[in-house]
Scaffold this motif. Structure first.
Motif, mmCIF file in Angstrom:
data_model
loop_
_atom_site.group_PDB
_atom_site.id
_atom_site.type_symbol
_atom_site.label_atom_id
_atom_site.label_comp_id
_atom_site.label_asym_id
_atom_site.label_seq_id
_atom_site.Cartn_x
_atom_site.Cartn_y
_atom_site.Cartn_z
ATOM 1 N N GLU A 6 0.955 -1.177 0.037
ATOM 2 C CA GLU A 6 -0.130 0.037 0.108
ATOM 3 C C GLU A 6 0.898 1.274 0.031
ATOM 4 O OE1 GLU A 6 -3.454 2.090 2.667
ATOM 5 O OE2 GLU A 6 -3.541 -0.035 2.451
ATOM 6 N N ASN A 7 1.895 1.356 0.910
ATOM 7 C CA ASN A 7 3.018 2.406 0.862
ATOM 8 C C ASN A 7 3.426 2.965 -0.348
ATOM 9 O OD1 ASN A 7 2.317 2.674 3.435
ATOM 10 N ND2 ASN A 7 4.399 1.971 4.238
ATOM 11 N N HIS A 8 3.857 1.583 -1.275
ATOM 12 C CA HIS A 8 4.464 1.665 -2.677
ATOM 13 C C HIS A 8 3.332 2.437 -3.458
ATOM 14 C CE1 HIS A 8 6.755 0.373 -6.052
ATOM 15 N NE2 HIS A 8 5.621 0.523 -6.658
ATOM 16 N N LEU A 9 2.365 1.941 -3.295
ATOM 17 C CA LEU A 9 1.158 2.341 -4.287
ATOM 18 C C LEU A 9 0.821 3.763 -4.038
ATOM 19 C CD1 LEU A 9 -1.342 -0.774 -4.273
ATOM 20 C CD2 LEU A 9 0.105 0.009 -6.233
ATOM 21 N N VAL A 10 0.799 4.071 -2.787
ATOM 22 C CA VAL A 10 0.537 5.672 -2.584
ATOM 23 C C VAL A 10 1.524 6.412 -2.977
ATOM 24 C CG1 VAL A 10 0.314 7.379 -0.696
ATOM 25 C CG2 VAL A 10 -0.984 5.091 -0.447
ATOM 26 N N LYS A 11 2.847 5.815 -3.000
ATOM 27 C CA LYS A 11 4.062 6.929 -3.361
ATOM 28 C C LYS A 11 3.995 6.880 -5.018
ATOM 29 C CE LYS A 11 8.949 6.564 -3.233
ATOM 30 N NZ LYS A 11 10.206 5.934 -2.751
ATOM 31 N N LYS A 12 3.632 5.795 -5.541
ATOM 32 C CA LYS A 12 3.652 5.822 -7.128
ATOM 33 C C LYS A 12 2.652 6.510 -7.828
ATOM 34 C CE LYS A 12 7.833 4.093 -7.658
ATOM 35 N NZ LYS A 12 9.075 4.677 -8.171
ATOM 36 N N ILE A 13 1.390 6.200 -7.264
ATOM 37 C CA ILE A 13 -0.014 6.633 -7.769
ATOM 38 C C ILE A 13 -0.781 7.501 -7.008
ATOM 39 C CG2 ILE A 13 -0.040 4.598 -9.684
ATOM 40 C CD1 ILE A 13 -1.933 3.091 -8.039
ATOM 41 N N GLY A 14 -0.304 8.005 -5.863
ATOM 42 C CA GLY A 14 -1.180 9.011 -4.983
ATOM 43 C C GLY A 14 -2.145 8.210 -4.444
ATOM 44 N N VAL A 15 -3.198 9.162 -4.064
ATOM 45 C CA VAL A 15 -4.580 8.966 -3.318
ATOM 46 C C VAL A 15 -5.035 7.471 -3.962
ATOM 47 C CG1 VAL A 15 -6.796 9.733 -2.887
ATOM 48 C CG2 VAL A 15 -4.894 11.305 -3.005
ATOM 49 N N LEU A 16 -5.260 7.366 -5.200
ATOM 50 C CA LEU A 16 -5.806 5.840 -5.402
ATOM 51 C C LEU A 16 -5.087 4.727 -4.658
ATOM 52 C CD1 LEU A 16 -7.723 4.248 -7.493
ATOM 53 C CD2 LEU A 16 -5.870 4.380 -8.963
ATOM 54 N N GLY A 17 -3.979 4.796 -4.528
ATOM 55 C CA GLY A 17 -3.208 3.858 -3.564
ATOM 56 C C GLY A 17 -3.809 3.481 -2.145
ATOM 57 N N LYS A 18 -4.537 4.662 -1.585
ATOM 58 C CA LYS A 18 -5.120 4.457 -0.442
ATOM 59 C C LYS A 18 -6.341 3.848 -0.512
ATOM 60 C CE LYS A 18 -3.124 8.859 1.290
ATOM 61 N NZ LYS A 18 -3.417 10.131 1.885
ATOM 62 N N ASN A 19 -6.836 3.304 -1.835
ATOM 63 C CA ASN A 19 -8.181 2.921 -1.739
ATOM 64 C C ASN A 19 -8.211 1.409 -2.222
ATOM 65 O OD1 ASN A 19 -10.894 3.619 -1.258
ATOM 66 N ND2 ASN A 19 -11.473 4.115 -3.281
ATOM 67 N N VAL A 20 -6.941 0.788 -2.163
ATOM 68 C CA VAL A 20 -6.760 -0.571 -2.771
ATOM 69 C C VAL A 20 -7.241 -1.342 -1.912
ATOM 70 C CG1 VAL A 20 -4.256 -0.664 -1.788
ATOM 71 C CG2 VAL A 20 -5.099 -1.930 -4.020
ATOM 72 N N HIS A 21 -7.328 -1.189 -0.600
ATOM 73 C CA HIS A 21 -7.738 -2.155 0.346
ATOM 74 C C HIS A 21 -8.953 -1.797 0.942
ATOM 75 C CE1 HIS A 21 -3.360 -3.310 0.432
ATOM 76 N NE2 HIS A 21 -3.819 -4.138 -0.295
ATOM 77 N N ALA A 22 -9.738 -0.931 0.512
ATOM 78 C CA ALA A 22 -11.134 -0.499 1.036
ATOM 79 C C ALA A 22 -12.002 -1.923 1.223
ATOM 80 C CB ALA A 22 -11.862 0.220 0.231
ATOM 81 N N GLY A 23 -12.427 -2.123 2.391
ATOM 82 C CA GLY A 23 -13.264 -3.154 2.576
ATOM 83 C C GLY A 23 -12.526 -4.741 3.054
ATOM 84 N N ARG A 24 -11.157 -4.276 2.998
ATOM 85 C CA ARG A 24 -10.035 -5.522 3.343
ATOM 86 C C ARG A 24 -9.658 -5.103 4.696
ATOM 87 N NH1 ARG A 24 -5.943 -7.866 -0.576
ATOM 88 N NH2 ARG A 24 -6.661 -9.676 0.542
ATOM 89 N N SER A 25 -8.952 -6.358 5.620
ATOM 90 C CA SER A 25 -8.374 -6.113 6.621
ATOM 91 C C SER A 25 -7.056 -6.951 6.611
ATOM 92 C CB SER A 25 -9.200 -6.466 7.806
ATOM 93 O OG SER A 25 -8.352 -6.943 8.703
ATOM 94 N N ARG A 26 -6.140 -6.380 7.339
ATOM 95 C CA ARG A 26 -4.753 -7.501 7.219
ATOM 96 C C ARG A 26 -5.081 -8.791 7.741
ATOM 97 N NH1 ARG A 26 0.262 -4.416 10.163
ATOM 98 N NH2 ARG A 26 -1.621 -4.377 11.802
ATOM 99 N N ASN A 27 -6.231 -8.811 8.431
ATOM 100 C CA ASN A 27 -6.396 -10.357 8.983
ATOM 101 C C ASN A 27 -6.795 -11.280 7.796
ATOM 102 O OD1 ASN A 27 -6.341 -8.838 11.332
ATOM 103 N ND2 ASN A 27 -8.399 -9.321 12.309
#
Length: 446
Positions: free
Chosen positions: A88-109
């Protein structure tokens, strides 16, 4: 940045203590974590939470992570804790805000369960394929030496006539049973946890059946709480199957260690698979077999470790379960390595036919002598006692003829090696289909 960061600085020692080796282990699981993230992006697109363009953008960047990881260039840092955060950190760094949505509705569990299931599925297929290769090698060895007589033992004492073919093919049949257990473990791992979130689902309209189809799972693991409760349970079933493969290898290794000693001399281990001594020039040590035997115990210990950890906690996720990951990965590594090592051993193993035959002393035929009397109408117990009192009067027997004469199913004169070969072929065909389906799902997703 941690996914759960709330602006409070964590004690450095506590940070290291709680993370442990998890970030290092996750380096081996990045690919599977990425596959699940690509599938989840497609689910978010289907639910209308992100657009098709955004989904494609996420997929493109996640595929780059897979490529970087394959080259050893994608690092999961201790301060990130795990691959989920690193991705997620990589995605936020590379493509911005969209990366923050990649795990919407998910949990690390759920993320860890999903990537572990994908990892286990692929490794189970790999192990089954390698075990089939080993079965074919041992079967070939058994056919080549089918009617080479050798003593059979009970209590590590000479018992009855046996053969190299009987000895070797027993391990093929045992490994085929172990493959059945690998197949059962695969069935349990072939349930998709994606979308279960922390163990209680989410209020987003996410299609779990769509996610299962994308990732190539046979079905959805229905109850979202059971997804978390099954963590440790399914790992234990998986490692239990691996322990059975190692059980077979350990028993074969123990026999080879004993039967290749100069005192027995039935088998000869090629010099290229033996080690030496730093002080004794004559030594050719069976280190491969000794290590296979020891690694068998390691896998057993890993099973007990997983069971002890997972059974001690209540429902849902607990941090204890983090510690079930290492014994699972370690068990796959040790079992795969041991199977491949034994392939080399059986591929180069030599049989000393002369020594095998000469070791067949007259007492080996005592039970046969008693049973010959039974054929003439003498009650078995009387025949048994008569032979026991006259062991020194046992007549010489043609040992080759003796082992060939035993035609009952599975005995030395009727091993059913063709039937075993057909069973191996059926297993091979089945696993090849499953491997093709797994690869097809991955290829389609990426």
């Amino acid at each position: 940045m941690k996914l759960w960061d709330k602006g409070v600085k964590t004690n450095k020692f506590i940070q290291q203590f709680t993370v442990g080796k998890d970030y290092l282990l996750d380096t081996q699981l990045v690919k599977y974590d990425c596959l699940a993230s690509i599938a989840h992006a497609k689910i978010l697109e289907k639910a209308g939470i992100i657009s098709a363009t955004e989904s494609k953008k996420l997929k493109k960047e996640i595929k780059k992570i897979i490529s970087l990881n394959k080259k050893g260039k994608f690092k999961v840092m201790s301060e990130q804790e795990d691959s989920h955060t690193a991705i997620e950190n990589h995605l936020v760094k590379k493509i911005g805000v969209l990366g923050k949505n990649v795990h919407a509705g998910r949990s690390r569990n759920e993320q860890v369960v999903t990537m572990t299931r994908l990892y286990s599925k692929e490794k189970l297929l790999e192990l089954e394929i390698e075990t089939i290769v080993l079965c074919k090698q041992i079967l070939s060895f058994a056919k080549k030496h089918e009617f080479v007589p050798m003593p059979g033992y009970t209590h590590t004492r000479e018992a009855m006539p046996s053969s190299v073919g009987l000895w070797a093919s027993s391990f093929v049949e045992s490994l085929l049973d172990s493959i059945e257990l690998l197949e059962s473990a695969f069935v349990l791992n072939d349930q998709c946890p994606l979308g279960s979130a922390a163990g209680y689902g989410s209020n987003l309209p996410l299609s779990r059946t769509f996610g299962a189809k994308l990732l190539g799972f046979k079905k959805v693991q229905n109850n979202v709480l059971y997804v978390q409760n099954s963590r440790g349970k399914i790992e234990a079933v998986t490692v239990s199957a691996l322990a059975q493969v190692m059980f077979d290898l350990s028993k074969a290794a123990s026999d080879l260690i004993l039967f290749s000693t100069p005192e027995f001399g039935f088998f000869e281990l090629p010099v290229e698979i033996c080690s030496g001594s730093s002080i004794m020039p004559q030594k050719r040590n069976p280190d491969v077999m000794e290590l296979v035997r020891a690694k068998s115990k390691k896998v057993q210990a890993n099973l007990f470790e997983i069971l002890a950890i997972a059974s001690a906690v209540g429902s849902s996720y607990h941090r204890d379960l983090q510690l079930t990951k290492q014994p699972l990965i370690d068990s796959f590594e040790e079992t795969l390595g041991s199977v491949k090592a034994m392939q080399i051993v059986f591929g180069k193993l030599k049989v000393n036919k002369k020594d095998c035959i000469e070791a067949c002393g007259f007492e080996l035929f005592a039970a046969d002598a008693a049973l010959e009397m039974v054929k003439k109408g003498i009650p078995f117990r009387e025949a048994y006692k008569k032979v026991a009192k006259n062991l020194d009067k046992l007549e010489a027997v043609d040992v080759l003829q003796n082992i060939k004469s035993k035609k009952m199913m599975g005995a030395s004169g009727n091993l059913g090696l063709k039937k075993i070969g057909k069973e191996i072929a059926v297993k091979e065909k089945k696993v090849n289909v499953k491997e093709k389906d797994f690869d097809k799902a991955v290829a389609k997703l990426t």
